[in-house]
Write a protein that holds these residues in place. Structure first.
Motif, PDB file in Angstrom:
ATOM      1  N   GLY A  49      -4.730  13.877   1.889  1.00 30.66           N
ATOM      2  CA  GLY A  49      -4.274  14.322   0.891  1.00 30.66           C
ATOM      3  C   GLY A  49      -4.033  13.134  -0.331  1.00 30.66           C
ATOM      4  N   ALA A  50      -3.956  12.050   0.195  1.00 28.51           N
ATOM      5  CA  ALA A  50      -3.957  11.020  -1.138  1.00 28.51           C
ATOM      6  C   ALA A  50      -4.982   9.931  -0.695  1.00 28.51           C
ATOM      7  CB  ALA A  50      -2.338  10.515  -1.040  1.00 28.51           C
ATOM      8  N   ILE A  51      -6.080  10.321  -0.618  1.00 29.64           N
ATOM      9  CA  ILE A  51      -7.105   9.472  -0.269  1.00 29.64           C
ATOM     10  C   ILE A  51      -7.691   8.485  -1.327  1.00 29.64           C
ATOM     11  CG2 ILE A  51      -9.574   9.521   0.545  1.00 29.64           C
ATOM     12  CD1 ILE A  51      -8.946  11.800   2.294  1.00 29.64           C
ATOM     13  N   ALA A  52      -7.649   9.084  -2.624  1.00 31.57           N
ATOM     14  CA  ALA A  52      -8.584   8.523  -3.665  1.00 31.57           C
ATOM     15  C   ALA A  52      -7.881   7.294  -4.060  1.00 31.57           C
ATOM     16  CB  ALA A  52      -8.493   9.273  -4.594  1.00 31.57           C
ATOM     17  N   PRO A  53      -6.407   7.199  -4.216  1.00 30.97           N
ATOM     18  CA  PRO A  53      -5.855   5.857  -4.447  1.00 30.97           C
ATOM     19  C   PRO A  53      -5.881   4.831  -3.414  1.00 30.97           C
ATOM     20  CG  PRO A  53      -4.104   7.401  -4.273  1.00 30.97           C
ATOM     21  CD  PRO A  53      -5.367   8.080  -4.319  1.00 30.97           C
ATOM     22  N   ILE A  54      -5.661   5.392  -2.166  1.00 37.93           N
ATOM     23  CA  ILE A  54      -5.688   4.386  -0.992  1.00 37.93           C
ATOM     24  C   ILE A  54      -6.891   3.774  -0.550  1.00 37.93           C
ATOM     25  CG2 ILE A  54      -5.356   4.430   1.337  1.00 37.93           C
ATOM     26  CD1 ILE A  54      -2.459   4.535  -0.172  1.00 37.93           C
ATOM     27  N   VAL A  55      -8.016   4.658  -0.802  1.00 26.62           N
ATOM     28  CA  VAL A  55      -9.496   4.308  -0.542  1.00 26.62           C
ATOM     29  C   VAL A  55      -9.728   3.297  -1.648  1.00 26.62           C
ATOM     30  CG1 VAL A  55     -11.730   4.889  -0.388  1.00 26.62           C
ATOM     31  CG2 VAL A  55     -10.154   6.164   0.646  1.00 26.62           C
ATOM     32  N   SER A  56      -9.531   3.476  -2.823  1.00 24.39           N
ATOM     33  CA  SER A  56      -9.878   2.569  -3.853  1.00 24.39           C
ATOM     34  C   SER A  56      -9.113   1.358  -3.814  1.00 24.39           C
ATOM     35  CB  SER A  56      -9.451   3.054  -5.424  1.00 24.39           C
ATOM     36  OG  SER A  56      -8.366   3.490  -5.524  1.00 24.39           O
ATOM     37  N   ILE A  57      -7.806   1.281  -3.446  1.00 24.17           N
ATOM     38  CA  ILE A  57      -7.062  -0.042  -2.965  1.00 24.17           C
ATOM     39  C   ILE A  57      -7.847  -0.738  -1.700  1.00 24.17           C
ATOM     40  CG2 ILE A  57      -5.179  -1.194  -2.053  1.00 24.17           C
ATOM     41  CD1 ILE A  57      -3.586   1.135  -3.655  1.00 24.17           C
ATOM     42  N   LEU A  58      -8.131  -0.068  -0.787  1.00 26.81           N
ATOM     43  CA  LEU A  58      -8.884  -0.471   0.519  1.00 26.81           C
ATOM     44  C   LEU A  58     -10.111  -1.237  -0.168  1.00 26.81           C
ATOM     45  CD1 LEU A  58      -7.945   1.345   3.514  1.00 26.81           C
ATOM     46  CD2 LEU A  58      -7.914  -0.929   3.101  1.00 26.81           C
ATOM     47  N   GLU A  59     -10.961  -0.287  -0.537  1.00 27.23           N
ATOM     48  CA  GLU A  59     -12.154  -0.942  -0.839  1.00 27.23           C
ATOM     49  C   GLU A  59     -12.037  -2.123  -1.504  1.00 27.23           C
ATOM     50  OE1 GLU A  59     -15.013   0.464  -0.564  1.00 27.23           O
ATOM     51  OE2 GLU A  59     -14.912   2.532  -0.341  1.00 27.23           O
ATOM     52  N   LEU A  88       0.798  -1.119   0.007  1.00 25.78           N
ATOM     53  CA  LEU A  88      -0.085   0.062  -0.178  1.00 25.78           C
ATOM     54  C   LEU A  88       0.799   1.296   0.003  1.00 25.78           C
ATOM     55  CD1 LEU A  88      -2.722  -1.125   0.137  1.00 25.78           C
ATOM     56  CD2 LEU A  88      -3.165   0.168   2.223  1.00 25.78           C
ATOM     57  N   GLN A  89       1.984   1.213   0.779  1.00 28.19           N
ATOM     58  CA  GLN A  89       2.865   2.324   0.904  1.00 28.19           C
ATOM     59  C   GLN A  89       3.564   2.476  -0.716  1.00 28.19           C
ATOM     60  OE1 GLN A  89       2.515   3.345   4.135  1.00 28.19           O
ATOM     61  NE2 GLN A  89       1.679   1.375   4.177  1.00 28.19           N
ATOM     62  N   LEU A  90       3.523   1.578  -1.596  1.00 21.46           N
ATOM     63  CA  LEU A  90       4.020   1.645  -2.962  1.00 21.46           C
ATOM     64  C   LEU A  90       2.908   1.965  -3.653  1.00 21.46           C
ATOM     65  CD1 LEU A  90       6.503  -1.439  -2.549  1.00 21.46           C
ATOM     66  CD2 LEU A  90       7.080   0.980  -2.298  1.00 21.46           C
ATOM     67  N   GLY A  91       1.833   2.157  -3.417  1.00 23.41           N
ATOM     68  CA  GLY A  91       0.561   2.117  -4.388  1.00 23.41           C
ATOM     69  C   GLY A  91       0.195   1.098  -5.257  1.00 23.41           C
ATOM     70  N   LEU A  92       0.750  -0.040  -4.530  1.00 23.93           N
ATOM     71  CA  LEU A  92      -0.086  -1.187  -5.179  1.00 23.93           C
ATOM     72  C   LEU A  92      -0.811  -1.983  -3.886  1.00 23.93           C
ATOM     73  CD1 LEU A  92       3.595  -2.757  -5.803  1.00 23.93           C
ATOM     74  CD2 LEU A  92       2.197  -1.997  -7.449  1.00 23.93           C
ATOM     75  N   MET A  93      -1.426  -2.896  -4.495  1.00 27.95           N
ATOM     76  CA  MET A  93      -2.263  -3.875  -3.358  1.00 27.95           C
ATOM     77  C   MET A  93      -1.296  -5.238  -3.373  1.00 27.95           C
ATOM     78  SD  MET A  93      -5.831  -4.982  -4.892  1.00 27.95           S
ATOM     79  CE  MET A  93      -6.139  -6.230  -3.738  1.00 27.95           C
ATOM     80  N   LYS A 132      -8.069   6.979   5.899  1.00 28.16           N
ATOM     81  CA  LYS A 132      -8.295   8.242   5.542  1.00 28.16           C
ATOM     82  C   LYS A 132      -7.678   9.410   6.381  1.00 28.16           C
ATOM     83  CE  LYS A 132     -12.835   7.593   3.196  1.00 28.16           C
ATOM     84  NZ  LYS A 132     -14.393   7.521   3.760  1.00 28.16           N
ATOM     85  N   SER A 133      -7.574   9.074   7.689  1.00 29.02           N
ATOM     86  CA  SER A 133      -6.917  10.102   8.280  1.00 29.02           C
ATOM     87  C   SER A 133      -5.358  10.084   8.142  1.00 29.02           C
ATOM     88  CB  SER A 133      -7.458  10.168   9.739  1.00 29.02           C
ATOM     89  OG  SER A 133      -6.656   9.221  10.396  1.00 29.02           O
ATOM     90  N   LYS A 134      -4.810   8.744   8.126  1.00 28.36           N
ATOM     91  CA  LYS A 134      -3.426   8.527   7.568  1.00 28.36           C
ATOM     92  C   LYS A 134      -3.021   9.192   6.642  1.00 28.36           C
ATOM     93  CE  LYS A 134       0.205   5.312   7.947  1.00 28.36           C
ATOM     94  NZ  LYS A 134       0.714   4.030   7.535  1.00 28.36           N
ATOM     95  N   PHE A 135      -3.622   8.840   5.403  1.00 25.27           N
ATOM     96  CA  PHE A 135      -3.127   9.138   4.182  1.00 25.27           C
ATOM     97  C   PHE A 135      -3.856  10.513   3.649  1.00 25.27           C
ATOM     98  CE2 PHE A 135      -2.202   4.509   4.178  1.00 25.27           C
ATOM     99  CZ  PHE A 135      -1.267   4.289   3.818  1.00 25.27           C
TER     100      PHE A 135
END
Ligand SMILES: CC/C=C\CC(=O)SCCNC(=O)CCNC(=O)[C@H](O)C(C)(C)COP(=O)(O)OP(=O)(O)OC[C@H]1O[C@@H](n2cnc3c(N)ncnc32)[C@H](O)[C@@H]1OP(=O)(O)O
Length: 265
Positions: free
Chosen positions: A224-234, A123-128, A219-222
């Motif tokens: 300003g970069a919510i969208a990619p993280i949330v989509s991965i998390l979804e 996740l930190q690398l923008g991957l899942m 959401k609170s941790k990331f």
């Protein structure tokens, strides 16, 4: 990319891709071939997967991800081991990170030295953790621990990982000798009973509440970069939601059901 040897009816598959045994196309192909060879050989009773250079595996080769890894994709190794009747143990020293931990989770068992660290930093690398981490980690460690590990990328020390259920045994001494000893004691066990993919996920509380709490945290941790993280998390949540097992039984009004259905269009 890999050393294949036989010791006392046990195949030892040793990753050899210095300096940190990353999984590029060639390494993945050699592991896949090695496991197939061990499975086909009637004189082999069990398999140890380990790494050279004092490290199990630092994950998928990030440099190759840009160009697209070639088959067999890491997941194929997991699918193959899932169907093996011979027990396979990951004998871990150093690190098992990202695809390296996912490779270890494909195995029926994991043993490790006390100094080992494991993590899913995707996740930190923008991957899942798409090579089975979202499927197998919650089945080994429970839903809450898996969410924590996936969303933080923290490196978990071996003893903590053992308490969570990720590591079956902490050992001292030579990791390969220990791997051989360990896996020989498992030769009469039905591997389908220890295959992580076949297990159900342990969690306590309400699945929607757990999902929402983690989503809020992420959401609170990331910021300003919510969208990619949330989509991965979804996506992670859908898998962790035990999509195959529980979706049918979820209330049609539950947020989990709505989210899962929406994303599967
Ligand atoms: C669907 C997706 C499935 C899976 C995704 C993944 O697996 S993503 C990869 C996840 N893994 C990581 O993020 C681990 C990154 N590596 C590290 O944290 C450290 O390298 C490690 C393993 C702790 C070792 O640290 P050390 O200080 O001993 O070595 P160093 O960092 O200098 O690394 C040595 C050289 O190896 C290269 N390297 C390390 N990891 C990778 C990797 N995953 N892919 C490609 N290359 C990797 C690193 O760049 C160094 O190269 P060099 O040319 O010597 O600078």
């Amino acid at each position: 990319m890999m050393d294949y040897s036989i010791r006392d009816q046990v195949a030892v598959i040793k990753l050899d891709n210095p300096p940190v045994n990353v999984l590029g196309s060639a390494a993945l192909t050699s592991i896949y071939d090695g496991i197939g060879k061990a499975d086909r050989d009637p004189s082999i009773k069990a398999v140890v997967i380990c790494g050279k250079n004092g490290i199990f595996c630092a994950g998928v080769d990030i440099k190759e991800l840009d160009n697209g890894l070639h088959a067999p994709w890491i997941k194929h190794i997991g699918d193959f081991i899932d169907n093996m009747k011979k027990p396979v143990v990951a004998a871990i020293e150093g690190f098992a990170l990202g695809g390296g931990l996912e490779l270890a989770l494909f195995c029926h068992y994991r043993i490790a030295l006390k100094t080992v660290r494991v993590s899913l930093p995707e996740l930190q690398l923008g991957l899942m953790p798409g090579a089975g981490g979202t499927i197998r980690l919650p089945r080994a460690a429970g839903l809450n621990n898996a969410f924590d590990i996936i969303t933080t990328g923290n490196r978990i020390p071996a003893e903590k990982a053992a308490m969570m259920g990720i590591i079956d045994q902490i050992v001292t001494g030579d990791i390969i000798e220990e791997g051989i000893k360990f896996v020989k004691s498992k030769c009469n066990i039905d591997t389908s009973l220890v295959c992580l993919r076949m297990k159900t996920v342990k969690y306590s509380g309400d699945l929607d509440d757990i999902s929402e709490a983690f989503m809020t945290k992420v959401k609170s941790k990331f910021k300003g970069a919510i969208a990619p993280i949330v989509s991965i998390l979804e996506f992670v949540i859908i898998i962790l939601d035990l999509y195959y097992v529980h979706l049918q039984s979820l209330s049609k009004n539950s947020p989990t059901y709505t989210r899962a259905k929406g994303t599967c269009k």
